[in-house]
Design a protein around this motif. Structure first.
Motif, PDB file in Angstrom:
ATOM      1  N   VAL A   1       0.857  -1.180   0.000  1.00 44.64           N
ATOM      2  CA  VAL A   1       0.000   0.000   0.000  1.00 44.64           C
ATOM      3  C   VAL A   1       0.893   1.229   0.000  1.00 44.64           C
TER       4      VAL A   1
ATOM      5  N   ASP B   1      -9.346   3.887   6.802  1.00 43.06           N
ATOM      6  CA  ASP B   1      -9.428   3.374   5.425  1.00 43.06           C
ATOM      7  C   ASP B   1      -8.164   2.605   5.047  1.00 43.06           C
TER       8      ASP B   1
ATOM      9  N   LEU C   1      -8.125   2.624  -2.893  1.00 42.89           N
ATOM     10  CA  LEU C   1      -9.265   2.406  -1.998  1.00 42.89           C
ATOM     11  C   LEU C   1     -10.510   2.053  -2.800  1.00 42.89           C
TER      12      LEU C   1
ATOM     13  N   ALA D   1      -8.036  -1.309   4.043  1.00 41.38           N
ATOM     14  CA  ALA D   1      -7.390  -1.789   2.816  1.00 41.38           C
ATOM     15  C   ALA D   1      -6.449  -2.949   3.122  1.00 41.38           C
TER      16      ALA D   1
ATOM     17  N   LEU E   1      -3.092   4.893  -2.182  1.00 41.13           N
ATOM     18  CA  LEU E   1      -4.249   5.178  -1.334  1.00 41.13           C
ATOM     19  C   LEU E   1      -4.365   6.674  -1.084  1.00 41.13           C
TER      20      LEU E   1
ATOM     21  N   ARG F   1      -8.346  -6.132   3.829  1.00 38.74           N
ATOM     22  CA  ARG F   1      -8.899  -6.749   2.618  1.00 38.74           C
ATOM     23  C   ARG F   1      -7.805  -7.407   1.784  1.00 38.74           C
TER      24      ARG F   1
ATOM     25  N   TYR G   1      -0.970  -0.635  -4.341  1.00 43.21           N
ATOM     26  CA  TYR G   1      -2.155   0.201  -4.273  1.00 43.21           C
ATOM     27  C   TYR G   1      -1.836   1.596  -3.745  1.00 43.21           C
TER      28      TYR G   1
ATOM     29  N   LEU H   1     -10.503  -1.413  -4.053  1.00 41.23           N
ATOM     30  CA  LEU H   1     -10.783  -2.396  -3.009  1.00 41.23           C
ATOM     31  C   LEU H   1     -12.197  -2.273  -2.447  1.00 41.23           C
TER      32      LEU H   1
ATOM     33  N   THR I   1      -5.113  -9.964  -4.891  1.00 38.32           N
ATOM     34  CA  THR I   1      -4.349  -8.716  -4.765  1.00 38.32           C
ATOM     35  C   THR I   1      -2.846  -8.960  -4.695  1.00 38.32           C
TER      36      THR I   1
END
Length: 300
Positions: free
Chosen positions: A149, A192, A281, A196, A213, A199, A211, A284, A206
């Motif tokens: 992330v 958040d 975000l 993430a 964010l 998840r 990702y 996801l 994934t």
């Protein structure tokens, strides 16, 4: 069903304390290595949390701990170097030791906390280059299923962004000189970010993904500080410094205890901390939370 265990490095920090709470609610058992467990006795109130003392964060020490884990999350990071605590050691060497330990222990799932704009070769600062190198190192590790992330500045109860500026504004006599006033951010809520990560741990699709964010809005640093002043009820005249004055402030402040602002921070802010393409975000299935609905609840 057997309870799954996740080892969270950096679990006693700002993001870590929110993450162990979120994963504990989801049924994960959180194993948090720390050099000084006695300093974090309050965390024992969080369900499914186990603090364990470690003297070193190397592969030989970590591998036995990871042997009883199903996943690893690495949240460890620094914004400024202090003595032997360097970007190289924290953002790169630790990732090398941790991925080696995970491979030895047979742990496959690994989530790396990186940073928006992290780039091993093209990052605008030593911080961003080291973050990028650590992120690449994690994704290249053999035998690991890695996701990462890359958040913009993270806000939430206990953060070091809005709380820090609120404290500085409280102490300001009326004028507030602000370096890099036009730097742009898309502040993202810690809740958040933790959602993430939760998840990612549960979704094998994934693996291999990185990702970015971001929160729902892009604001300049001057806008964020002005909003902070409004929230705490302090009228201050913000004096946006030009580029040369911002550099002079950085060179002065990096000599102060705690290094409140450094040249490396200055260089980091020359690149907008915003999602250039897709907000991870949304990918996801998470609707980003805005600062207006959350920050006033803890600043006031």
């Amino acid at each position: 069903m057997r309870t799954k265990t996740v080892c969270i490095l950096g679990g006693t920090g700002f993001v870590g304390q929110h993450l162990v709470s979120r994963l504990g609610q989801a049924g994960w058992h959180n194993l948090v290595p720390t050099r000084r467990p006695h300093r974090h006795r309050d965390l024992k109130l969080i369900p499914h949390l186990e603090l364990t003392a470690v003297d070193r964060l190397d592969a030989a020490t970590l591998a036995p701990l990871l042997a009883k884990c199903d996943a690893v999350v690495n949240l460890v990071g620094i914004l400024n170097e202090q003595g032997e605590t360097t970007f190289e050691r924290v953002h790169i060497e630790l990732v090398r030791e941790l991925t080696a330990a995970a491979a030895q222990a047979g742990v496959e799932r690994f989530v790396q906390m990186s940073a928006l704009n992290a780039d091993a070769t093209g990052g605008g600062s030593a911080y961003l280059r080291s973050k990028g190198a650590g992120e690449d190192l994690a994704h290249r590790a053999e035998g690991l299923q890695v996701s990462s992330v890359r958040p913009s500045v993270i806000f939430g109860r206990g953060d070091s962004f809005f709380n820090r500026f609120a404290s500085l504004l409280e102490m300001s006599p009326g004028l507030f000189p602000l370096a890099c006033p036009d730097a742009r951010f898309a502040p993202v809520w810690v809740g958040d970010v933790c959602e993430a990560i939760a998840r990612l741990l549960d979704d094998p699709s994934t693996v291999g993904r990185r990702y970015d964010l971001c929160g729902p809005r892009v604001l300049t640093l001057e806008e964020l500080v002005a909003q902070t002043a409004d929230w705490i009820g302090r009228r201050r005249l913000l004096i946006g410094l030009n580029d040369r004055a911002s550099q002079w402030q950085a060179k002065l402040f990096e000599r102060l205890p705690g290094k409140p602002f450094t040249m490396d921070n200055y260089w980091s802010m020359q690149t907008a901390s915003v999602c250039a393409e897709q907000n991870g975000l949304l990918e996801l299935g998470i609707h980003p939370s805005d600062i207006d609905t959350i920050v006033p609840t803890y600043l006031r």
